[in-house]
Scaffold this motif. Structure first.
Motif, PDB file in Angstrom:
ATOM      1  N   MET A   1      34.703-105.599   7.450  1.00  0.00           N
ATOM      2  CA  MET A   1      34.809-104.744   8.624  1.00  0.00           C
ATOM      3  C   MET A   1      36.147-104.972   9.309  1.00  0.00           C
ATOM      4  N   SER A   2      36.785-103.900   9.771  1.00  0.00           N
ATOM      5  CA  SER A   2      38.080-104.001  10.416  1.00  0.00           C
ATOM      6  C   SER A   2      37.990-104.826  11.685  1.00  0.00           C
ATOM      7  N   PRO A   3      38.995-105.720  11.929  1.00  0.00           N
ATOM      8  CA  PRO A   3      38.972-106.508  13.161  1.00  0.00           C
ATOM      9  C   PRO A   3      39.268-105.687  14.395  1.00  0.00           C
ATOM     10  N   GLY A   4      39.707-104.435  14.217  1.00  0.00           N
ATOM     11  CA  GLY A   4      39.966-103.579  15.362  1.00  0.00           C
ATOM     12  C   GLY A   4      41.274-103.912  16.057  1.00  0.00           C
ATOM     13  N   THR A   5      41.337-103.563  17.330  1.00  0.00           N
ATOM     14  CA  THR A   5      42.557-103.744  18.119  1.00  0.00           C
ATOM     15  C   THR A   5      42.381-104.905  19.091  1.00  0.00           C
ATOM     16  N   VAL A   6      43.422-105.695  19.221  1.00  0.00           N
ATOM     17  CA  VAL A   6      43.441-106.804  20.176  1.00  0.00           C
ATOM     18  C   VAL A   6      44.155-106.340  21.436  1.00  0.00           C
ATOM     19  N   VAL A   7      43.555-106.608  22.594  1.00  0.00           N
ATOM     20  CA  VAL A   7      44.167-106.299  23.880  1.00  0.00           C
ATOM     21  C   VAL A   7      44.380-107.608  24.623  1.00  0.00           C
ATOM     22  N   ALA A   8      45.616-107.879  25.001  1.00  0.00           N
ATOM     23  CA  ALA A   8      45.948-109.089  25.750  1.00  0.00           C
ATOM     24  C   ALA A   8      45.950-108.757  27.239  1.00  0.00           C
ATOM     25  N   VAL A   9      45.132-109.459  28.017  1.00  0.00           N
ATOM     26  CA  VAL A   9      45.090-109.235  29.458  1.00  0.00           C
ATOM     27  C   VAL A   9      45.721-110.436  30.157  1.00  0.00           C
ATOM     28  N   GLY A  10      46.655-110.146  31.061  1.00  0.00           N
ATOM     29  CA  GLY A  10      47.402-111.217  31.713  1.00  0.00           C
ATOM     30  C   GLY A  10      47.187-111.261  33.208  1.00  0.00           C
ATOM     31  N   ARG A  45      38.374 -97.236  22.573  1.00  0.00           N
ATOM     32  CA  ARG A  45      37.017 -96.974  22.121  1.00  0.00           C
ATOM     33  C   ARG A  45      36.797 -95.489  21.871  1.00  0.00           C
ATOM     34  N   ALA A  46      37.474 -94.641  22.651  1.00  0.00           N
ATOM     35  CA  ALA A  46      37.355 -93.201  22.438  1.00  0.00           C
ATOM     36  C   ALA A  46      37.911 -92.781  21.081  1.00  0.00           C
ATOM     37  N   ARG A  47      38.845 -93.580  20.541  1.00  0.00           N
ATOM     38  CA  ARG A  47      39.400 -93.306  19.211  1.00  0.00           C
ATOM     39  C   ARG A  47      38.575 -93.972  18.115  1.00  0.00           C
ATOM     40  N   GLY A  48      37.492 -94.643  18.497  1.00  0.00           N
ATOM     41  CA  GLY A  48      36.643 -95.302  17.521  1.00  0.00           C
ATOM     42  C   GLY A  48      37.071 -96.708  17.155  1.00  0.00           C
ATOM     43  N   GLU A  49      38.043 -97.261  17.880  1.00  0.00           N
ATOM     44  CA  GLU A  49      38.526 -98.613  17.596  1.00  0.00           C
ATOM     45  C   GLU A  49      37.581 -99.667  18.172  1.00  0.00           C
ATOM     46  N   ARG A  50      37.313-100.690  17.395  1.00  0.00           N
ATOM     47  CA  ARG A  50      36.684-101.879  17.970  1.00  0.00           C
ATOM     48  C   ARG A  50      37.761-102.636  18.744  1.00  0.00           C
ATOM     49  N   VAL A  51      37.362-103.308  19.829  1.00  0.00           N
ATOM     50  CA  VAL A  51      38.347-103.936  20.715  1.00  0.00           C
ATOM     51  C   VAL A  51      37.956-105.382  20.998  1.00  0.00           C
ATOM     52  N   CYS A  52      38.934-106.262  20.887  1.00  0.00           N
ATOM     53  CA  CYS A  52      38.768-107.650  21.307  1.00  0.00           C
ATOM     54  C   CYS A  52      39.777-107.927  22.418  1.00  0.00           C
ATOM     55  N   VAL A  53      39.281-108.283  23.589  1.00  0.00           N
ATOM     56  CA  VAL A  53      40.128-108.586  24.735  1.00  0.00           C
ATOM     57  C   VAL A  53      40.326-110.095  24.809  1.00  0.00           C
ATOM     58  N   VAL A  54      41.573-110.522  24.910  1.00  0.00           N
ATOM     59  CA  VAL A  54      41.885-111.952  24.982  1.00  0.00           C
ATOM     60  C   VAL A  54      42.522-112.258  26.339  1.00  0.00           C
ATOM     61  N   PRO A  55      41.888-113.101  27.159  1.00  0.00           N
ATOM     62  CA  PRO A  55      42.502-113.521  28.426  1.00  0.00           C
ATOM     63  C   PRO A  55      43.677-114.465  28.130  1.00  0.00           C
TER      64      PRO A  55
END
Length: 280
Positions: A1-10, A45-55
């Motif tokens: 399964m694709s790991p999706g997109t990573v979002v870095a929150v600062g 998510r609207a594009r169907g991407e799974r998302v992992c948010v990293v603090p």
């Protein structure tokens, strides 16, 4: 399964994510918290991407993960289903180790000025403790602290080092955002704290752990982050005995032994607001 997109929150350590740009892969967006994070995740998510948010805290912003969790709880159920919150990028123990590594690259006859944006009284006091450990286990005689937007600021920090008889000062960033040199004649920047390759390695570990938990037990990380924040807040609402502080630090250290830099030895030294200087 694709790991999706990573979002870095600062947070304050990265100027709301703006200082992360040159350290992250092009496919990893960096955003501040709140509405900016919510808009970014919803669009993915609207594009169907799974998302992992990293603090993207280095250990001085313990509320960043909980703030991200509260934001992600506003997602619709179908958006939540493909979104996870990873463990924080680093802890204060990791920061000590990373700073010790950076200190090894600085000339031994220079003073070290550990710099970071001011993050409030507890985070700022803890930076003095961190600097004390860097000096304790390093080879530099003088290790001072400077707070951008706080006291002492970098210019005052350099003046303190010179007043102690040092001739050269290296600015050692304890944050993603590094200040400009306030006195180019006597000091230079010693950053960045981590190379892009090191950042990518830690980020990959956090993302992999988050998806493994999610796929194994359905744990999206939100409740975990909120519980950790509650424990941290609870500790600050009572008297701060050294025994409690030691236990609290050990709990964080055991939780993150898989980071790319091992946590340093711990000491019982309390936060110190004086110069960290050893005899010649």
């Amino acid at each position: 399964m694709s790991p999706g997109t990573v979002v870095a929150v600062g947070g304050h350590e990265s100027d709301g994510g703006r200082a992360l740009g040159g350290l992250l892969d092009a496919g990893v967006p960096s955003v501040g918290g709140g509405r900016a994070l919510l808009r970014c995740v919803r669009a993915l998510r609207a594009r169907g991407e799974r998302v992992c948010v990293v603090p993207m805290t280095l250990g001085r912003d313990p509320d960043l993960a909980a703030d991200a969790a509260r934001t992600l709880r506003a997602l619709a159920p179908d958006e939540r289903a493909g979104t996870v919150l990873a463990a924080p990028f680093g802890t204060a123990d990791h920061l000590v180790g990373w700073l010790r590594g950076a200190a090894c690259r600085a000339p031994g006859d220079a003073a070290l000025l550990v710099t970071a944006p001011s993050g409030g009284p507890y985070a700022d006091a803890d930076l003095f403790r961190i600097a004390r450990l860097v000096r304790q286990y390093g080879r530099h005689r003088t290790v001072e602290v400077a707070l951008t937007g706080g006291e002492p600021d970098p210019a005052e920090g350099v003046r303190r080092c010179l007043a102690l008889g040092e001739r050269r000062v290296v600015l050692l960033p304890a944050a993603w955002a590094a200040p400009d040199s306030p006195d180019p004649a006597h000091c230079r920047r010693g950053g960045p704290l981590l190379s892009p390759a090191a950042v990518a390695g830690v980020l990959d570990a956090r993302v992999r752990e988050a998806w493994e938990r999610y796929e194994r037990s359905g744990d999206d990380g939100l409740s975990r982050a909120l519980s950790a924040a509650h424990s941290h807040s609870h500790s600050h609402s009572h008297s701060h005995t050294h025994e409690h502080a030691h236990d609290h630090g050990d709990a964080h250290a055991h939780a993150h032994r898989r980071a790319d830099t091992a946590a340093p030895p711990r000491t019982a030294a309390p936060p110190a607001l004086t110069s960290h200087r050893s005899p010649r």
